[in-house]
Write an enzyme that holds these catalytic residues in place. Structure first.
Site, PDB file in Angstrom:
ATOM      1  N   ASN A  81       7.741 -15.762  58.185  1.00  0.00           N
ATOM      2  CA  ASN A  81       7.731 -14.431  58.660  1.00  0.00           C
ATOM      3  C   ASN A  81       8.525 -13.493  57.843  1.00  0.00           C
ATOM      4  O   ASN A  81       9.437 -13.708  57.317  1.00  0.00           O
ATOM      5  CB  ASN A  81       8.280 -14.181  60.212  1.00  0.00           C
ATOM      6  CG  ASN A  81       9.748 -13.798  60.452  1.00  0.00           C
ATOM      7  OD1 ASN A  81      10.197 -12.743  60.170  1.00  0.00           O
ATOM      8  ND2 ASN A  81      10.618 -14.894  60.319  1.00  0.00           N
ATOM      9  N   PHE A  97      12.388  -6.543  61.115  1.00  0.00           N
ATOM     10  CA  PHE A  97      13.259  -6.032  62.217  1.00  0.00           C
ATOM     11  C   PHE A  97      12.258  -4.784  62.803  1.00  0.00           C
ATOM     12  O   PHE A  97      12.823  -3.657  63.201  1.00  0.00           O
ATOM     13  CB  PHE A  97      14.379  -5.225  61.752  1.00  0.00           C
ATOM     14  CG  PHE A  97      15.406  -6.184  61.498  1.00  0.00           C
ATOM     15  CD1 PHE A  97      15.445  -7.357  61.914  1.00  0.00           C
ATOM     16  CD2 PHE A  97      16.767  -5.542  60.956  1.00  0.00           C
ATOM     17  CE1 PHE A  97      16.431  -8.350  61.381  1.00  0.00           C
ATOM     18  CE2 PHE A  97      17.880  -6.326  60.658  1.00  0.00           C
ATOM     19  CZ  PHE A  97      17.869  -7.701  60.918  1.00  0.00           C
ATOM     20  N   SER A 138      19.029 -12.113  57.827  1.00  0.00           N
ATOM     21  CA  SER A 138      17.560 -11.997  57.786  1.00  0.00           C
ATOM     22  C   SER A 138      17.501 -11.748  56.153  1.00  0.00           C
ATOM     23  O   SER A 138      17.789 -10.635  55.721  1.00  0.00           O
ATOM     24  CB  SER A 138      17.092 -10.821  58.544  1.00  0.00           C
ATOM     25  OG  SER A 138      15.537 -10.721  58.291  1.00  0.00           O
ATOM     26  N   ASN A 198      14.509 -10.653  55.372  1.00  0.00           N
ATOM     27  CA  ASN A 198      13.358  -9.442  55.373  1.00  0.00           C
ATOM     28  C   ASN A 198      13.786  -7.938  55.256  1.00  0.00           C
ATOM     29  O   ASN A 198      13.046  -7.165  55.297  1.00  0.00           O
ATOM     30  CB  ASN A 198      12.631  -9.562  56.574  1.00  0.00           C
ATOM     31  CG  ASN A 198      11.735 -11.031  56.588  1.00  0.00           C
ATOM     32  OD1 ASN A 198      11.499 -11.628  55.463  1.00  0.00           O
ATOM     33  ND2 ASN A 198      11.957 -11.906  57.524  1.00  0.00           N
ATOM     34  N   THR A 199      15.251  -7.729  55.306  1.00  0.00           N
ATOM     35  CA  THR A 199      15.620  -6.301  55.161  1.00  0.00           C
ATOM     36  C   THR A 199      16.409  -6.460  53.738  1.00  0.00           C
ATOM     37  O   THR A 199      17.589  -6.864  53.632  1.00  0.00           O
ATOM     38  CB  THR A 199      16.716  -5.936  56.237  1.00  0.00           C
ATOM     39  OG1 THR A 199      15.782  -5.849  57.344  1.00  0.00           O
ATOM     40  CG2 THR A 199      16.915  -4.503  56.057  1.00  0.00           C
ATOM     41  N   LYS A 227      24.990 -14.397  63.338  1.00  0.00           N
ATOM     42  CA  LYS A 227      24.111 -15.230  62.730  1.00  0.00           C
ATOM     43  C   LYS A 227      24.165 -15.402  61.083  1.00  0.00           C
ATOM     44  O   LYS A 227      23.871 -14.294  60.554  1.00  0.00           O
ATOM     45  CB  LYS A 227      22.845 -14.793  63.294  1.00  0.00           C
ATOM     46  CG  LYS A 227      21.518 -15.786  62.971  1.00  0.00           C
ATOM     47  CD  LYS A 227      20.378 -15.362  63.966  1.00  0.00           C
ATOM     48  CE  LYS A 227      19.266 -16.457  63.832  1.00  0.00           C
ATOM     49  NZ  LYS A 227      18.274 -16.074  64.635  1.00  0.00           N
ATOM     50  N   ASN A 269      19.823 -18.773  60.406  1.00  0.00           N
ATOM     51  CA  ASN A 269      18.667 -18.033  60.305  1.00  0.00           C
ATOM     52  C   ASN A 269      17.527 -18.536  59.325  1.00  0.00           C
ATOM     53  O   ASN A 269      17.733 -19.951  59.101  1.00  0.00           O
ATOM     54  CB  ASN A 269      19.045 -16.700  59.957  1.00  0.00           C
ATOM     55  CG  ASN A 269      18.096 -15.678  60.284  1.00  0.00           C
ATOM     56  OD1 ASN A 269      16.895 -15.617  60.591  1.00  0.00           O
ATOM     57  ND2 ASN A 269      18.795 -14.459  60.472  1.00  0.00           N
TER      58      ASN A 269
END
Length: 356
Positions: free
Chosen positions: A111, A115, A173, A175-176, A211, A240
């Site tokens: 993925n 967010f 994450s 993805n940021t 996390k 994560n």
């Protein structure tokens, strides 16, 4: 039995849909789940951690109920706790679609959601209206374009203190852009200090967990553990999604950018979990996440040092029947080998050495 039968009928349809469409359909269906009988936890699985009493150690990981819409329904399905989010102060749409990919032969997902969520205010109103009962953690993070990312996270502690059972700070994450930089020692120390200050000023004092990424090196892990212990952070969620791509991946979308979750993450995340357990020396409560797809993998997380474990990707492929299967398997392990507390960390040294 009814929940299991419904899941068996629904899973082929859901897996035939595009991943995000299937996810939205599942959230919509779960809004009716409270009408089903609540699944009770088997005896012997109750766990106490960071001041909370859990009916069982298996939780729904963040990323599923991003907007705090169905926490009660998930608890009714048998989860011992639910973690909603990741939530950000302002609503944001996330990254462009497609951004979620199944790798069914690998038991994995990739993925790069970014967010996507409705923001703090919408989630706060939903949590405030939720009937009492069940442990619901709130996973918080910064907006992508935040000027002060630490301030975004600290504001979440104040916003959700009356409604959250605990907080999970998402600094891992992939993805940021730049978010994982908050795991570096100086930035992480500032984050922990400012969030601890926000907690001290909040209406209710809630446990704080962080996390972390499975891609941290050992020095980075040592830094995180030391800062958490010194700043009064209560625990870690390990781990994560990963940016690594094991050579064993077979799914056609294995080269897509984003975080990899599920079965391929199990060994590396469990090894890191064991190392965090040994390094923290009991000062931090650990939640094991990454590749939990049956009772055996859930038990492995506990043996590696986790007090609690979380599921997500396994549920995508197995459906709600998975929850009961894991709980029954853990209950059998307790019957044969003794209480969960005695099993926690029992194989940490093996896993830390890569022998798990």
């Amino acid at each position: 039995m009814l929940t299991k039968a419904i899941g068996a009928l629904a899973m082929p349809l859901l897996l035939s849909l595009p991943p995000e469409t299937a996810h939205r359909a599942t959230i919509a269906a779960l809004k009716y789940a409270p009408l089903l009988p609540k699944t009770a936890s088997p005896p012997g699985l109750a766990v106490s951690a960071f001041g909370l009493d859990f009916p069982n150690p298996i939780g729904m990981a963040a990323g599923f109920d991003k907007n705090a819409e169905v926490a009660g329904a998930l608890i009714a399905l048998g989860f011992g706790f639910v973690e909603v989010g990741t939530l950000t102060p302002r609503p944001q749409g996330g990254n462009p679609q497609p951004r979620l990919f199944r790798l069914p032969r690998d038991g994995a997902l990739i993925n790069r959601m970014g967010f996507n969520n409705d923001g703090y205010d919408a989630a706060r109103m939903r949590l405030a209206a939720r009937p009492a009962g069940g442990i619901v953690g709130v996973n918080i993070g910064p907006n992508r374009d935040a000027v002060d990312r630490i301030a975004d996270v600290a504001s979440g502690v104040k916003t959700f203190a009356p409604y959250a059972s605990y907080f999970a700070l998402n600094v891992s994450s992939p993805n940021t852009p730049g978010l994982r930089d908050l795991q570096q020692r100086a930035a992480f120390d500032e984050l922990a200090a400012r969030v601890a200050e926000a907690r001290a000023q909040a209406a209710e004092r809630r446990p704080l967990l962080v996390k972390i990424a499975p891609d941290l090196d050992l020095r980075g892990l040592d830094d995180v553990v030391e800062v958490c212990a010194r700043r009064g952070v209560d625990g870690l969620i390990v781990a994560n999604t990963t940016v690594a791509r094991p050579a064993s991946l077979e799914g056609r979308d294995h080269g897509e950018a984003g975080g990899l979750s599920g079965r391929p993450l199990f060994e590396s995340s469990t090894r890191m979990l064991a190392r965090a357990y040994l390094r923290s020396g009991g000062a931090l409560t650990l939640i094991g996440s990454g590749g939990v797809e049956d009772a055996e993998t859930a038990l492995a997380k506990i043996e590696a040092g986790a007090t609690l474990a979380q599921v997500y990707t396994g549920l995508v492929y197995r459906g709600p029947a998975l929850i009961g299967e894991i709980l029954q398997g853990l209950a059998l392990a307790v019957e044969r080998r003794g209480p969960l507390a005695a099993l926690t960390g029992s194989r940490a040294r093996e896993w830390a050495a890569g022998e798990g």
